[in-house]
Scaffold this motif. Sequence first.
Motif, PDB file in Angstrom:
ATOM      1  N   HIS A 186       0.837  -1.192   0.000  1.00 49.65           N
ATOM      2  CA  HIS A 186       0.000   0.000   0.000  1.00 49.65           C
ATOM      3  C   HIS A 186       0.876   1.247   0.000  1.00 49.65           C
ATOM      4  O   HIS A 186       2.061   1.196   0.348  1.00 49.65           O
ATOM      5  N   SER A 187       0.277   2.353  -0.415  1.00 50.41           N
ATOM      6  CA  SER A 187       0.979   3.643  -0.429  1.00 50.41           C
ATOM      7  C   SER A 187      -0.025   4.728  -0.092  1.00 50.41           C
ATOM      8  O   SER A 187      -1.241   4.526  -0.172  1.00 50.41           O
ATOM      9  N   GLN A 188       0.482   5.900   0.299  1.00 47.32           N
ATOM     10  CA  GLN A 188      -0.375   7.018   0.692  1.00 47.32           C
ATOM     11  C   GLN A 188       0.034   8.256  -0.090  1.00 47.32           C
ATOM     12  O   GLN A 188       1.218   8.585  -0.193  1.00 47.32           O
ATOM     13  N   ASP A 189      -0.961   8.956  -0.676  1.00 46.91           N
ATOM     14  CA  ASP A 189      -0.644  10.134  -1.473  1.00 46.91           C
ATOM     15  C   ASP A 189      -0.593  11.395  -0.609  1.00 46.91           C
ATOM     16  O   ASP A 189      -0.748  11.339   0.618  1.00 46.91           O
ATOM     17  N   GLN A 190      -0.392  12.556  -1.249  1.00 49.54           N
ATOM     18  CA  GLN A 190      -0.254  13.809  -0.522  1.00 49.54           C
ATOM     19  C   GLN A 190      -1.523  14.216   0.207  1.00 49.54           C
ATOM     20  O   GLN A 190      -1.477  14.979   1.176  1.00 49.54           O
ATOM     21  N   GLU A 191      -2.667  13.731  -0.256  1.00 47.45           N
ATOM     22  CA  GLU A 191      -3.939  14.045   0.395  1.00 47.45           C
ATOM     23  C   GLU A 191      -4.240  13.099   1.552  1.00 47.45           C
ATOM     24  O   GLU A 191      -5.272  13.232   2.215  1.00 47.45           O
ATOM     25  N   GLY A 192      -3.351  12.134   1.779  1.00 51.06           N
ATOM     26  CA  GLY A 192      -3.561  11.194   2.870  1.00 51.06           C
ATOM     27  C   GLY A 192      -4.394   9.988   2.503  1.00 51.06           C
ATOM     28  O   GLY A 192      -4.737   9.177   3.377  1.00 51.06           O
ATOM     29  N   LEU A 193      -4.748   9.833   1.215  1.00 51.29           N
ATOM     30  CA  LEU A 193      -5.567   8.720   0.776  1.00 51.29           C
ATOM     31  C   LEU A 193      -4.685   7.526   0.401  1.00 51.29           C
ATOM     32  O   LEU A 193      -3.600   7.696  -0.153  1.00 51.29           O
ATOM     33  N   PHE A 194      -5.182   6.334   0.678  1.00 58.11           N
ATOM     34  CA  PHE A 194      -4.398   5.124   0.489  1.00 58.11           C
ATOM     35  C   PHE A 194      -4.745   4.419  -0.817  1.00 58.11           C
ATOM     36  O   PHE A 194      -5.902   4.395  -1.242  1.00 58.11           O
TER      37      PHE A 194
END
Length: 502
Positions: A186-194
């Motif tokens: 998994h990874s998380q973007d700049q908006e905090g969404l996974f």
Amino acid sequence: CSSTQYGCCLGSLSGSSSPARMLQRRVEGPGHTVTATMGQDVVLPCHLSPQRDARTLEVRWIRDNISETVHHYRNGEDLYGEQMGAYAGRTELVRDGLSAGSLDLRITGLRPSDDGLYFCTVEDADAYDEVIVELEVAGAEPHLSLGGYEAGGVRVLCGSAGWYPLPQLLWRDARGQHLPSVSQTHSQDQEGLFEIEGAVIVTGSLEGPLSCVVRSSRLQQERESSLHIAAPFFHNAQPWKVALALVLVLLAVSIGLEVPHLLPRGAAPGPELGKACPGLSSAPDGLAPSVPAVKVTLDPDTAHAQLVLSQDNSSVRWEDKSPQVPDTPERFDKWGCVLGREEFREGRHCWLVEVEGVQIKDSWWAVGVARASVERKGYFKRSPEEGIWAVQYYEGHLKSLTRPRTPLSLSPVPTRIWVCLDCTQQQVSFINADNGVQIFTFTAASFNGESIRPWFMMRKRGIQLCLRDSTPQTPSPAQGDSCPSPDTPASPLLGPAGAAQV
């Protein structure tokens, strides 16, 4: 009461004892749930009908009450003094359409908390009107792809983005059993969404359908994608043959085609109907002798004021003019709902529902079950989390009332539906009574030890829902019950397309 779109009477926001004069033009919404992906932007539709210039009106989008202002517009200006902090810098009235009566609201960067009901309200001097728009926010639908031949099988990949918090990614086989992932990242973007991705190895011992489920525990939501795998393809198959077979099946599933022609001659087409609908079996009359169809009647004490029941409480229709009925705690006062009298706590039970008027424009109806304690007052979410398990029809499309909604690609839309309740297994199944094909099944339903009652919802004049048992009968015209008499349902086996949950 001059507004009946959601079975409610509209009054003044000022709190005065007398209702406000209604706008000469009505405020109208989309008439269906707006579904959007977390992290993306969405436009909530709302407009005046007939059209008029709305630039000088006062438009307010709110949540559950007047103190929860999402966006406020008045006479050409956006007013932010009363706006909820959660929406600061994230909303705008779409100005391009104001002169034509469009009151659309754009919300950017959707969050989990944005999910729910919105009221589009319009005021002009002492005139007022409103409409409700329902927004569902969810992560992206899982995407399935092939990763090549590996370890005697084929690696299948599944990924989904736009979730918060980090969701679960699960694999399920045709029996609903969970399969172990061979990898998961998994990874998380700049908006905090996974974004989450997992893989499983498919071998010849696994029969379809194979499902990838992404589940959010916080939102009580899940999204699912499936592919059907016919076991005979794996027997003594070379790797390239296995991969080719899966590619063909994936392609057929992605474009919504049935794939019976892919099965070898003589191969079993799928599980029996009795496994899809608790209480039904492959007996010639479609019903197991030990589990006859139950007779269900409607409870008039729970019926919304604009629902009219037949004298024998076996059918219900919508009337635009609301009759005078007492507003008791048992009665639904916003959604056009009614419960069945019968309550079930154990065993398996099935009943037949027929629908008249499906072809009527904007027709809207739903059938299913609900906890006996289901909310009766106000606008509530119609979902398993609120104690409702049902399928809903609107403008030519059938959906299950999951969170988010699950579209059901059925053509034509069935008008005779078996509703089957298994209290022991906590399952609710829906079967097309004309051909025996499974429509949808809720598994692991949370009945919480409560009694379960039949549940119905409708809106639009000309629609009628009728309750039948398996005995053909001729309705009495005096009851206003014109649904055609049903035949006892047959019970064909489900083919490959019907074996998978839609």
